[in-house]
Scaffold this active site. Structure first.
Site, PDB file in Angstrom:
ATOM      1  N   GLU A 185      55.371  49.780 137.526  1.00  0.00           N
ATOM      2  CA  GLU A 185      55.548  51.095 138.141  1.00  0.00           C
ATOM      3  C   GLU A 185      57.000  51.199 138.602  1.00  0.00           C
ATOM      4  O   GLU A 185      57.398  50.562 139.576  1.00  0.00           O
ATOM      5  CB  GLU A 185      54.590  51.273 139.323  1.00  0.00           C
ATOM      6  CG  GLU A 185      54.705  52.634 140.018  1.00  0.00           C
ATOM      7  CD  GLU A 185      55.472  52.600 141.326  1.00  0.00           C
ATOM      8  OE1 GLU A 185      55.957  53.659 141.746  1.00  0.00           O
ATOM      9  OE2 GLU A 185      55.599  51.519 141.926  1.00  0.00           O
ATOM     10  N   ASP A 229      53.128  47.194 141.006  1.00  0.00           N
ATOM     11  CA  ASP A 229      53.671  48.218 141.893  1.00  0.00           C
ATOM     12  C   ASP A 229      55.113  47.898 142.287  1.00  0.00           C
ATOM     13  O   ASP A 229      55.526  46.742 142.312  1.00  0.00           O
ATOM     14  CB  ASP A 229      52.791  48.310 143.144  1.00  0.00           C
ATOM     15  CG  ASP A 229      53.211  49.416 144.067  1.00  0.00           C
ATOM     16  OD1 ASP A 229      53.068  50.593 143.688  1.00  0.00           O
ATOM     17  OD2 ASP A 229      53.691  49.109 145.181  1.00  0.00           O
TER      18      ASP A 229
END
Length: 409
Positions: free
Chosen positions: A169, A135
């Protein structure tokens, strides 16, 4: 903390989900069924423990000095301590400010680098997981990734996982930026936000061919000696932005039949194009939601949330108090059919993609593998269309998917 990234204890499963032993049993069970387990992890920040006094100095509130695990995460000097991001377009602030209050780690510091390597390596050795989705990758300095990723991959290789998956991401649709994470920051792959934008635009409405063509024409940006665009995860909706069904439904003005047809087209764009398709849970059951990320987390089991009981479902009626598993949706049937077709014709997943022809609303591209050629033709318009598409293999052709079409070679 609905996203799950407000972590204080990085070594223990959230009690809502069970114990560490339960998680190991889950991984073992999944793998026994041919399913790999990829964890969604974060290194940019931790949960929000640090606060700031009247003069702006970072402090750890009384009683919370040992709130985090492992212990090195409780040291104030392991954080940037600059407060919230002031300008998301400023690289310095994007990498050093607190992410909506979440404590931003000092990822340039050796203690933090070594601590994260040991931490996330331990999840591989203890639980036998198969990969990481990382992330907020662009909010961490590149030097961190160039040390962290090779070390974690080394741990995975020693554990016998030669195909351990890592993808970042990077919330940006520009392939020129996304590809730098592959070439310059040691990422084997990144989520294809460019495909999300332009693949979705194609499925939602007509006249979007030029943007989709431009996207595919930039695929070589991801090519390295070991990686290519074919391993990049593609998607059309997720927990960060909302469901593909919501985007399509909002563009079809309540026309249920058109919504279903465009949703089927979206699945075809996703599964037949290059890349590794990622389907967000519940999309196969026609889930729509009512907006962005917060409204895209519906229960699959019988829900007590009244708003979810009454929500629109593509291809079916609202779920009410039923389980999603008790209802068969036409999108589910379509996806099952597509996956069976791909299993029988591997070129549709692994084959090289070559653009063949376009019109205002249609695109045709070939997929090649082991001397076989498949022609994929997609039409986002409301009317039938025709294309002259050159092919490389001049043998007999047959249609294996889709509404009956006329063709000649």
């Amino acid at each position: 903390a609905y996203h799950g990234y407000w972590i204080n204890d990085f070594l223990t499963i959230d009690p809502h989900w069970g114990t560490n032993a339960d998680f190991k049993a889950f991984v073992d069970c999944a793998q026994s069924q041919g399913i790999k387990v990829v964890l969604d992890i974060v290194m940019n920040h931790t949960g929000d423990v640090i606060s700031y006094n009247g003069s702006g100095k970072a402090v750890i509130p009384a009683g919370r000095q040992n709130a985090k695990n492992p212990a090195w995460l409780n040291k104030l000097t392991n954080y940037n301590n600059r407060g919230d991001v002031r300008d998301w377009n400023d690289k310095f602030w994007a990498q050093n400010g607190d992410f909506f209050g979440l404590d931003d780690l000092f990822t340039e510091k050796p203690e933090v680098v070594d601590g994260m390597i040991k931490l996330w390596s331990s999840w591989i050795t203890k639980f036998d997981i198969d990969g990481y989705r990382i992330d907020t990758a662009k909010h961490v300095n590149p030097e961190f990734w160039n040390v962290f990723i090779p070390k974690v991959m080394e741990t995975a290789k020693k554990a016998g996982k030669i195909d351990f998956a890592i993808f970042g991401e990077v919330y940006d649709a520009n392939p020129y930026l996304l590809s730098t994470f592959v070439h310059e920051q040691s990422f084997p792959s990144v989520l294809d936000f460019g495909f999300q934008r332009y693949g979705l635009a194609f499925a939602r409405t007509d006249g979007q061919i030029p943007r989709l063509v431009d996207l595919f024409n930039q695929d070589d940006l991801y090519t390295t000696s070991t990686q290519s665009v074919y391993g990049i995860p593609t998607f059309l909706g997720n927990h960060d932005m909302g469901r593909v069904g919501y985007f399509i439904h909002s563009a079809t003005y309540g026309d249920d039949d058109l919504t279903l047809r465009r949703s089927k087209l979206a699945n075809e764009v996703l599964f037949f194009s290059r890349g590794a398709p990622v389907l967000y849970y519940g999309d196969e059951k026609g889930m729509v939601g009512t907006g962005g990320d917060k409204a895209a987390r519906q229960d699959m089991f019988p829900t007590g949330v009244l708003e979810w009981q009454d929500e629109i479902r593509i291809g079916s009626t609202p779920i009410g108090t039923k389980s999603a598993f008790d209802v068969v949706n036409p999108l589910q049937l379509q996806i099952t059919e597509i996956n069976k077709l791909i299993a029988q014709n591997p070129a549709l997943r692994k084959g090289t993609q070559q653009l063949r022809a376009t019109s205002r609303n249609s695109i045709a591209f070939s997929r090649y593998l082991d001397g076989q050629e498949y022609l994929v033709v997609l039409n986002s318009g409301d009317e039938s269309d025709s294309l002259d598409a050159p092919v490389s293999i001049q043998s007999s052709w047959e249609q294996i998917y889709g509404p009956k079409a006329s063709f000649s070679t």
